[in-house]
Write an enzyme that holds these catalytic residues in place. Structure first.
Site, PDB file in Angstrom:
ATOM      1  N   PRO A  71     -79.213 119.592 -48.278  1.00  0.00           N
ATOM      2  CA  PRO A  71     -78.457 120.852 -48.315  1.00  0.00           C
ATOM      3  C   PRO A  71     -76.973 120.579 -48.575  1.00  0.00           C
ATOM      4  O   PRO A  71     -76.357 119.789 -47.878  1.00  0.00           O
ATOM      5  CB  PRO A  71     -78.652 121.442 -46.914  1.00  0.00           C
ATOM      6  CG  PRO A  71     -79.806 120.697 -46.324  1.00  0.00           C
ATOM      7  CD  PRO A  71     -79.833 119.350 -46.980  1.00  0.00           C
ATOM      8  N   GLU A  72     -76.448 121.195 -49.603  1.00  0.00           N
ATOM      9  CA  GLU A  72     -75.030 121.058 -49.926  1.00  0.00           C
ATOM     10  C   GLU A  72     -74.311 122.322 -49.462  1.00  0.00           C
ATOM     11  O   GLU A  72     -74.951 123.251 -48.951  1.00  0.00           O
ATOM     12  CB  GLU A  72     -74.861 120.862 -51.437  1.00  0.00           C
ATOM     13  CG  GLU A  72     -75.466 119.581 -51.973  1.00  0.00           C
ATOM     14  CD  GLU A  72     -74.577 118.358 -51.710  1.00  0.00           C
ATOM     15  OE1 GLU A  72     -73.465 118.525 -51.173  1.00  0.00           O
ATOM     16  OE2 GLU A  72     -75.007 117.249 -52.050  1.00  0.00           O
TER      17      GLU A  72
ATOM     18  N   HIS B  66     -92.364 118.981 -37.224  1.00  0.00           N
ATOM     19  CA  HIS B  66     -90.921 118.938 -37.534  1.00  0.00           C
ATOM     20  C   HIS B  66     -90.175 120.222 -37.197  1.00  0.00           C
ATOM     21  O   HIS B  66     -89.017 120.352 -37.550  1.00  0.00           O
ATOM     22  CB  HIS B  66     -90.657 118.558 -39.004  1.00  0.00           C
ATOM     23  CG  HIS B  66     -91.498 117.419 -39.494  1.00  0.00           C
ATOM     24  ND1 HIS B  66     -91.438 116.163 -38.924  1.00  0.00           N
ATOM     25  CD2 HIS B  66     -92.421 117.351 -40.475  1.00  0.00           C
ATOM     26  CE1 HIS B  66     -92.295 115.371 -39.548  1.00  0.00           C
ATOM     27  NE2 HIS B  66     -92.915 116.069 -40.493  1.00  0.00           N
TER      28      HIS B  66
ATOM     29  N   ARG C 271     -86.653 114.674 -41.435  1.00  0.00           N
ATOM     30  CA  ARG C 271     -86.016 113.363 -41.298  1.00  0.00           C
ATOM     31  C   ARG C 271     -85.061 113.267 -40.112  1.00  0.00           C
ATOM     32  O   ARG C 271     -84.590 112.179 -39.790  1.00  0.00           O
ATOM     33  CB  ARG C 271     -85.312 112.987 -42.606  1.00  0.00           C
ATOM     34  CG  ARG C 271     -86.338 112.782 -43.723  1.00  0.00           C
ATOM     35  CD  ARG C 271     -85.712 112.241 -44.968  1.00  0.00           C
ATOM     36  NE  ARG C 271     -85.143 110.914 -44.772  1.00  0.00           N
ATOM     37  CZ  ARG C 271     -84.509 110.230 -45.724  1.00  0.00           C
ATOM     38  NH1 ARG C 271     -84.357 110.773 -46.910  1.00  0.00           N
ATOM     39  NH2 ARG C 271     -84.035 109.033 -45.484  1.00  0.00           N
TER      40      ARG C 271
ATOM     41  N   ARG D 125     -53.823 107.484 -54.659  1.00  0.00           N
ATOM     42  CA  ARG D 125     -55.232 107.048 -54.708  1.00  0.00           C
ATOM     43  C   ARG D 125     -55.528 106.507 -56.097  1.00  0.00           C
ATOM     44  O   ARG D 125     -55.496 107.246 -57.069  1.00  0.00           O
ATOM     45  CB  ARG D 125     -56.167 108.232 -54.436  1.00  0.00           C
ATOM     46  CG  ARG D 125     -56.170 108.717 -53.009  1.00  0.00           C
ATOM     47  CD  ARG D 125     -56.987 109.988 -52.945  1.00  0.00           C
ATOM     48  NE  ARG D 125     -57.040 110.525 -51.592  1.00  0.00           N
ATOM     49  CZ  ARG D 125     -58.130 110.498 -50.831  1.00  0.00           C
ATOM     50  NH1 ARG D 125     -59.250 109.980 -51.291  1.00  0.00           N
ATOM     51  NH2 ARG D 125     -58.111 111.008 -49.617  1.00  0.00           N
TER      52      ARG D 125
END
Ligand code: ZN
Length: 271
Positions: free
Chosen positions: A2-3, A91, A110, A152
Site C-alpha cells: 500500500p502506497e 490473517h 505478512r 545532496r
C-alpha cells in the site's frame, strides 16, 4: 505494497464510518505485528470517541481527544469496515468494534503492519517526529525542494523517496513523477535546477492525485466487500514497462537498479 494513494483512499473510505463514533470492543486475535499490538488496547480504546481520522505519510491516525491510535498497513495490510463482519479468515488479526455495530477488521498476511497506541501529542512519536512534509502540503514547494537538495549528491530519485525530504513518494510514484518531469532518475539531486524542482513538485502532486482519484472508484471495496482492496492500476508511463516503447517518443524504456529498487526511464525524454 500500500502506497500513499491506497492509504489515503482507506482514510476516505473509513472516515464516514468512524468519525463521531466510539469504540465498543477490541478483539486482538494475534498481536504479533511489526511491533506487538498493546495488550491493553481494549482498555485504552473502549468508550473513546474518534474526533477525526487523519493520515500522515502512510500512517492512519485515529484522533481520540489528545491521544492517537496509529495504524500502518505495512506491506500487505488492509483495514476495512463491515456492518456484519463475515467469519474470520486466516490473517484477520484485529477487530475494532464501534458503537454503531460496524467492525473495522485488520488483515495482514505478512504482518509488517502496526497498530499502536500513542498517548499525548502524536507528532513527537519517533515514527512521526522526523518525517518531511506531505506532498500536498504548501511547505513542499519548489523553493523547499531546491534548498533541501543542494547538499545532496545522491540521485534525485533516491532523494525523492527519502521520507525526511518528502513523505509518501514510493517507488512507483518516484519513477512516474520523474518521467512526467523529464528528469533522468540518476541525476545528482543537487544538479537539478530550481525550475526543474518546480516542475517535479507539480508532477509528484499530479501523479499522486491521479492515483488517489483512481482510488475513489475502489472506495466500495473498503466497506462490506469480500474482495481485497485492489491496488490502483494507473496507466504507467515507465513503471513496469521495461523494453516497451515510450508513450511519448517510442524509445524503448530502460531499467536499472537504484538503492535496491527498480528504476525505469526513457533515455530520450528524461535528461
Ligand atoms: Zn520518451
Amino acid at each position: 505494497m500500500p502506497e500513499l494513494p491506497e492509504v489515503e483512499t482507506t482514510r476516505r473510505g473509513l472516515s464516514p464510518h468512524v468519525v463521531g463514533r466510539s469504540f465498543a470492543a477490541v478483539n486482538v486475535y494475534d498481536p504479533r505485528l511489526r511491533w506487538p499490538v498493546p495488550h491493553d488496547l481494549g482498555k485504552r480504546l473502549t468508550g473513546r470517541a474518534v474526533d477525526v481520522l487523519d493520515r500522515r505519510s502512510k500512517y492512519l491516525l485515529f484522533r481520540l481527544g489528545k491521544d492517537t491510535l496509529l495504524v500502518h498497513l505495512g506491506m500487505t495490510g488492509s483495514l476495512r469496515a463491515f456492518s456484519r463482519p463475515p467469519p474470520r479468515r486466516p490473517h484477520d488479526h484485529v477487530d475494532l468494534v464501534l458503537d454503531s455495530g460496524v467492525t473495522l477488521r485488520y488483515h495482514d498476511p505478512r504482518r509488517f503492519g502496526a497498530i499502536l497506541w500513542i498517548p499525548g501529542p502524536a507528532d513527537r512519536h519517533p515514527l512521526l517526529a522526523r518525517l518531511g512534509p506531505e506532498p500536498f502540503d504548501v511547505a513542499f514547494d519548489a523553493g523547499y525542494l531546491w534548498q533541501a537538495t543542494r547538499r545532496r549528491s545522491a540521485a534525485i530519485k533516491l532523494a525523492l523517496m527519502d521520507n525526511h525530504l518528502v513523505v509518501g513518494v514510493g517507488n512507483i510514484y518516484a519513477n512516474e513523477s520523474l518521467f512526467r518531469a523529464g528528469i533522468r532518475p540518476t541525476t545528482p539531486a543537487n544538479r537539478v535546477s530550481r525550475a526543474r524542482c518546480a516542475r517535479l513538485v507539480d508532477e509528484v502532486r499530479a501523479t499522486l492525485a491521479d492515483a488517489i482519484a483512481k482510488g475513489g472508484s475502489t472506495l466500495r471495496d473498503y466497506v462490506d466487500s469480500d474482495g481485497e482492496p485492489g491496488y490502483f492500476q494507473l496507466e504507467h508511463f515507465v513503471y513496469g514497462r521495461t523494453g516497451e516503447p515510450c508513450r511519448i517518443c517510442g524509445t524503448p524504456i530502460r531499467t536499472r537498479r537504484q538503492g535496491g529498487r527498480a528504476t525505469m526511464y526513457c533515455p530520450f525524454c528524461q535528461r
